[in-house]
Design a protein around this motif. Structure first.
Motif, PDB file in Angstrom:
ATOM      1  N   THR A  63       0.863  -1.107  -0.009  1.00 47.57           N
ATOM      2  CA  THR A  63       0.255  -0.086  -0.166  1.00 47.57           C
ATOM      3  C   THR A  63       0.875   1.195   0.103  1.00 47.57           C
ATOM      4  O   THR A  63       0.307   2.321  -0.086  1.00 47.57           O
ATOM      5  CB  THR A  63      -0.943   0.338   1.061  1.00 47.57           C
ATOM      6  OG1 THR A  63      -0.203  -0.085   2.362  1.00 47.57           O
ATOM      7  CG2 THR A  63      -1.857  -1.169   1.335  1.00 47.57           C
ATOM      8  N   ASP A  77       2.200   6.090  -8.624  1.00 42.03           N
ATOM      9  CA  ASP A  77       0.955   6.354  -7.862  1.00 42.03           C
ATOM     10  C   ASP A  77       0.012   6.591  -8.990  1.00 42.03           C
ATOM     11  O   ASP A  77       0.346   7.307  -9.778  1.00 42.03           O
ATOM     12  CB  ASP A  77       1.066   7.712  -6.858  1.00 42.03           C
ATOM     13  CG  ASP A  77       1.535   7.177  -5.605  1.00 42.03           C
ATOM     14  OD1 ASP A  77       1.465   6.153  -5.314  1.00 42.03           O
ATOM     15  OD2 ASP A  77       2.144   8.157  -5.117  1.00 42.03           O
ATOM     16  N   TYR A  79      -2.858   8.074  -8.491  1.00 41.12           N
ATOM     17  CA  TYR A  79      -3.730   9.126  -7.948  1.00 41.12           C
ATOM     18  C   TYR A  79      -2.798  10.199  -7.479  1.00 41.12           C
ATOM     19  O   TYR A  79      -2.550  10.199  -6.202  1.00 41.12           O
ATOM     20  CB  TYR A  79      -5.033   9.120  -7.210  1.00 41.12           C
ATOM     21  CG  TYR A  79      -5.731   8.196  -7.695  1.00 41.12           C
ATOM     22  CD1 TYR A  79      -6.755   8.524  -8.693  1.00 41.12           C
ATOM     23  CD2 TYR A  79      -5.865   6.816  -7.366  1.00 41.12           C
ATOM     24  CE1 TYR A  79      -7.749   7.512  -9.508  1.00 41.12           C
ATOM     25  CE2 TYR A  79      -6.712   5.857  -8.035  1.00 41.12           C
ATOM     26  CZ  TYR A  79      -7.595   6.377  -8.897  1.00 41.12           C
ATOM     27  OH  TYR A  79      -8.249   5.361  -9.463  1.00 41.12           O
ATOM     28  N   ASP A  82      -4.287  11.815  -4.160  1.00 45.63           N
ATOM     29  CA  ASP A  82      -5.138  11.456  -3.183  1.00 45.63           C
ATOM     30  C   ASP A  82      -4.362  10.011  -2.592  1.00 45.63           C
ATOM     31  O   ASP A  82      -4.270   8.919  -3.411  1.00 45.63           O
ATOM     32  CB  ASP A  82      -6.477  11.242  -3.880  1.00 45.63           C
ATOM     33  CG  ASP A  82      -7.454  10.411  -2.914  1.00 45.63           C
ATOM     34  OD1 ASP A  82      -7.269   9.846  -1.872  1.00 45.63           O
ATOM     35  OD2 ASP A  82      -8.768  10.390  -3.378  1.00 45.63           O
ATOM     36  N   LEU A  83      -3.730  10.227  -1.383  1.00 44.21           N
ATOM     37  CA  LEU A  83      -2.888   9.222  -1.131  1.00 44.21           C
ATOM     38  C   LEU A  83      -3.631   8.241  -0.564  1.00 44.21           C
ATOM     39  O   LEU A  83      -3.271   6.786  -0.798  1.00 44.21           O
ATOM     40  CB  LEU A  83      -1.997   9.557   0.296  1.00 44.21           C
ATOM     41  CG  LEU A  83      -1.185   8.851   1.054  1.00 44.21           C
ATOM     42  CD1 LEU A  83      -0.080   8.497  -0.160  1.00 44.21           C
ATOM     43  CD2 LEU A  83      -0.608   9.414   2.183  1.00 44.21           C
ATOM     44  N   SER A  84      -4.890   8.053  -0.297  1.00 37.96           N
ATOM     45  CA  SER A  84      -5.662   6.876   0.025  1.00 37.96           C
ATOM     46  C   SER A  84      -6.060   6.200  -0.925  1.00 37.96           C
ATOM     47  O   SER A  84      -6.041   5.094  -1.031  1.00 37.96           O
ATOM     48  CB  SER A  84      -6.914   7.748   0.687  1.00 37.96           C
ATOM     49  OG  SER A  84      -7.891   6.511   1.517  1.00 37.96           O
ATOM     50  N   ALA A  85      -6.478   6.814  -2.189  1.00 45.47           N
ATOM     51  CA  ALA A  85      -6.974   6.325  -3.431  1.00 45.47           C
ATOM     52  C   ALA A  85      -5.784   5.640  -4.143  1.00 45.47           C
ATOM     53  O   ALA A  85      -5.845   4.470  -4.569  1.00 45.47           O
ATOM     54  CB  ALA A  85      -7.542   7.195  -4.413  1.00 45.47           C
ATOM     55  N   SER A  86      -4.538   6.152  -3.669  1.00 44.28           N
ATOM     56  CA  SER A  86      -3.375   5.600  -4.548  1.00 44.28           C
ATOM     57  C   SER A  86      -2.765   4.399  -3.725  1.00 44.28           C
ATOM     58  O   SER A  86      -2.633   3.409  -4.210  1.00 44.28           O
ATOM     59  CB  SER A  86      -2.212   6.718  -4.400  1.00 44.28           C
ATOM     60  OG  SER A  86      -2.367   7.498  -5.593  1.00 44.28           O
ATOM     61  N   SER A  87      -3.114   4.259  -2.360  1.00 45.92           N
ATOM     62  CA  SER A  87      -2.696   3.462  -1.614  1.00 45.92           C
ATOM     63  C   SER A  87      -3.498   2.125  -1.973  1.00 45.92           C
ATOM     64  O   SER A  87      -3.219   0.891  -2.124  1.00 45.92           O
ATOM     65  CB  SER A  87      -2.863   3.740   0.052  1.00 45.92           C
ATOM     66  OG  SER A  87      -2.403   2.749   0.789  1.00 45.92           O
ATOM     67  N   GLU A  88      -5.030   2.277  -2.033  1.00 40.89           N
ATOM     68  CA  GLU A  88      -5.922   1.253  -2.343  1.00 40.89           C
ATOM     69  C   GLU A  88      -5.483   0.691  -3.751  1.00 40.89           C
ATOM     70  O   GLU A  88      -5.521  -0.668  -3.973  1.00 40.89           O
ATOM     71  CB  GLU A  88      -7.409   1.776  -2.012  1.00 40.89           C
ATOM     72  CG  GLU A  88      -8.320   0.711  -2.359  1.00 40.89           C
ATOM     73  CD  GLU A  88      -8.334  -0.399  -1.429  1.00 40.89           C
ATOM     74  OE1 GLU A  88      -9.217  -1.609  -1.547  1.00 40.89           O
ATOM     75  OE2 GLU A  88      -7.351  -0.423  -0.424  1.00 40.89           O
ATOM     76  N   ARG A  91      -2.444  -1.454  -3.639  1.00 38.76           N
ATOM     77  CA  ARG A  91      -2.668  -2.662  -3.140  1.00 38.76           C
ATOM     78  C   ARG A  91      -3.653  -3.509  -3.814  1.00 38.76           C
ATOM     79  O   ARG A  91      -3.030  -4.984  -3.880  1.00 38.76           O
ATOM     80  CB  ARG A  91      -3.586  -2.485  -1.471  1.00 38.76           C
ATOM     81  CG  ARG A  91      -3.857  -3.833  -0.978  1.00 38.76           C
ATOM     82  CD  ARG A  91      -4.795  -3.454   0.316  1.00 38.76           C
ATOM     83  NE  ARG A  91      -6.388  -2.952   0.097  1.00 38.76           N
ATOM     84  CZ  ARG A  91      -6.984  -4.035  -0.456  1.00 38.76           C
ATOM     85  NH1 ARG A  91      -6.707  -5.401  -0.563  1.00 38.76           N
ATOM     86  NH2 ARG A  91      -8.373  -3.998  -0.739  1.00 38.76           N
TER      87      ARG A  91
END
Length: 176
Positions: A63, A77, A79, A82-88, A91
């Motif tokens: 992630t 990345d 996004y 958008d760190l959260s969207a990139s992380s998901e 993953r």
């Protein structure tokens, strides 16, 4: 001598022994670099779980973005803001992406056993993807961000970067 030429539906590759050796070494190094990022997918004990389904589909990965600039360039990345969207996204997709990049590089290495080399459409695409990944990796090491950047580093690596660009260009010409 032009390294890639078209013959009907096939692409013919002609490289000197030294060129083949350099390309084999670079693709092997790329495989190692990506292999360090690859996740090991252990089979979940519950065969009906979502994790088991994801593993069967080759879905999974870290992630967190890679710290190595070359890996970050190969696995960017999705996004930027958008760190959260990139992380998901990472993953769910990174494992499969890494596996595909490794498979393409291994195909290139495996095909560098004789000369000339005959590539069908799928193999030519694998070669093109691997040449692109090699150039991206070297560009990050040379701190080349945009076309026209001179980069920093040793002249030999800059020469390899330019040579890979020549290979990439002649392969594109042969494919088109």
């Amino acid at each position: 001598m032009i390294p890639f030429t078209r013959h009907g539906v096939l692409v013919i590759v002609r490289l000197s022994d030294l060129e083949a050796e350099v390309l084999r070494d670079l693709a092997g190094q790329l495989t190692e670099l990506l292999g360090d990022r690859a996740t090991t997918h252990e089979a979940p004990t519950d065969a009906g779980s979502a994790a088991a389904l994801f593993a069967q589909l080759g879905i999974g990965g870290s992630t967190v973005a890679p710290l190595d600039p070359a890996l970050a360039r190969l696995l960017p990345d999705a996004y930027k803001n958008d760190l959260s969207a990139s992380s998901e996204h990472r993953r769910l997709t990174e494992g499969g992406l890494v596996d595909r990049k490794i498979a393409h590089a291994r195909l290139v290495v495996a095909s560098l056993t004789s000369s000339p080399i005959t590539l069908d459409e799928a193999a030519a695409q694998s070669w093109l993807r691997t040449l692109t990944d090699l150039r991206l990796t070297i560009a990050s090491r040379l701190r080349i961000i945009d076309d026209g950047d001179e980069g920093t580093g040793d002249e030999a690596l800059l020469d390899v970067y330019d040579w890979l660009g020549y290979l990439q260009g002649t392969l594109l010409d042969a494919i088109e």
